[in-house]
Design a protein around this motif. Structure first.
Motif, short mmCIF file in Angstrom:
data_model
loop_
_atom_site.label_atom_id
_atom_site.label_comp_id
_atom_site.label_asym_id
_atom_site.label_seq_id
_atom_site.Cartn_x
_atom_site.Cartn_y
_atom_site.Cartn_z
N ILE A 46 0.84 -1.19 0.00
CA ILE A 46 0.00 0.00 0.00
C ILE A 46 0.88 1.24 0.00
CG2 ILE A 46 -1.96 -1.12 1.14
CD1 ILE A 46 -1.05 0.20 3.77
N SER A 47 0.28 2.36 -0.35
CA SER A 47 0.97 3.64 -0.31
C SER A 47 0.30 4.49 0.76
CB SER A 47 0.89 4.32 -1.67
OG SER A 47 1.57 5.56 -1.63
N VAL A 48 1.11 4.93 1.73
CA VAL A 48 0.62 5.78 2.82
C VAL A 48 1.54 6.97 2.92
CG1 VAL A 48 0.02 5.88 5.27
CG2 VAL A 48 -0.10 3.70 4.08
N SER A 49 1.00 8.16 2.75
CA SER A 49 1.80 9.40 2.83
C SER A 49 3.02 9.34 1.92
CB SER A 49 2.24 9.65 4.27
OG SER A 49 1.14 9.78 5.13
N GLY A 50 2.85 8.72 0.74
CA GLY A 50 3.95 8.65 -0.22
C GLY A 50 4.98 7.57 0.06
N VAL A 51 4.74 6.75 1.08
CA VAL A 51 5.67 5.67 1.44
C VAL A 51 5.00 4.33 1.13
CG1 VAL A 51 6.90 4.54 3.35
CG2 VAL A 51 6.69 7.04 3.30
N GLU A 52 5.74 3.45 0.46
CA GLU A 52 5.20 2.11 0.20
C GLU A 52 5.40 1.26 1.44
OE1 GLU A 52 6.44 0.09 -3.35
OE2 GLU A 52 5.45 1.56 -4.63
N VAL A 53 4.33 0.57 1.83
CA VAL A 53 4.34 -0.29 3.01
C VAL A 53 3.90 -1.69 2.58
CG1 VAL A 53 3.48 -0.63 5.35
CG2 VAL A 53 3.69 1.69 4.45
N ILE A 54 4.74 -2.68 2.88
CA ILE A 54 4.39 -4.07 2.61
C ILE A 54 3.67 -4.58 3.86
CG2 ILE A 54 5.26 -6.37 2.07
CD1 ILE A 54 7.79 -4.88 0.93
N VAL A 55 2.44 -5.02 3.68
CA VAL A 55 1.61 -5.47 4.79
C VAL A 55 1.44 -6.98 4.69
CG1 VAL A 55 -0.63 -5.23 5.94
CG2 VAL A 55 0.34 -3.27 4.71
N HIS A 56 2.01 -7.70 5.66
CA HIS A 56 1.89 -9.15 5.69
C HIS A 56 0.67 -9.53 6.53
CE1 HIS A 56 5.86 -10.02 3.94
NE2 HIS A 56 6.21 -8.89 4.53
#
Length: 86
Positions: A46-56
């Motif tokens: 996902i993209s949150v505040s311009g940062v990609e976050v990998i959510v397991h």
């Protein structure tokens, strides 16, 4: 309040957040709330505040190319809040 740790990954290439107590995230709920870059049955990017976050699904979040600890902590609280239904 959902308790988690935030620190450098073992590879030291990124930061990650991990739940203190084992849990499962509802990826479908997370996908509805955030901008989805990639979706699989067990992992979301996902993209949150311009940062990609990998959510397991098992509860680990990996923050790509981010060094701002306060921002990562806020993002983790938000993702865990949505994903764990709190």
């Amino acid at each position: 309040m959902i308790e988690f740790t935030l620190g450098k990954c073992k590879t030291r290439a990124a930061y990650s957040a991990k739940l203190r107590k084992q849990g499962v995230l509802d990826l479908k709920r997370v996908a509805k709330k955030f901008i989805v870059v990639l979706e699989t049955p067990i992992v979301l990017v996902i993209s949150v505040s311009g940062v990609e976050v990998i959510v397991h699904q098992y509860g680990e979040l990996v923050f790509k190319k981010c060094e701002d600890m306060e921002l990562m902590e806020r993002m983790a609280r938000e993702v865990y809040g949505v994903g764990m239904g709190k």
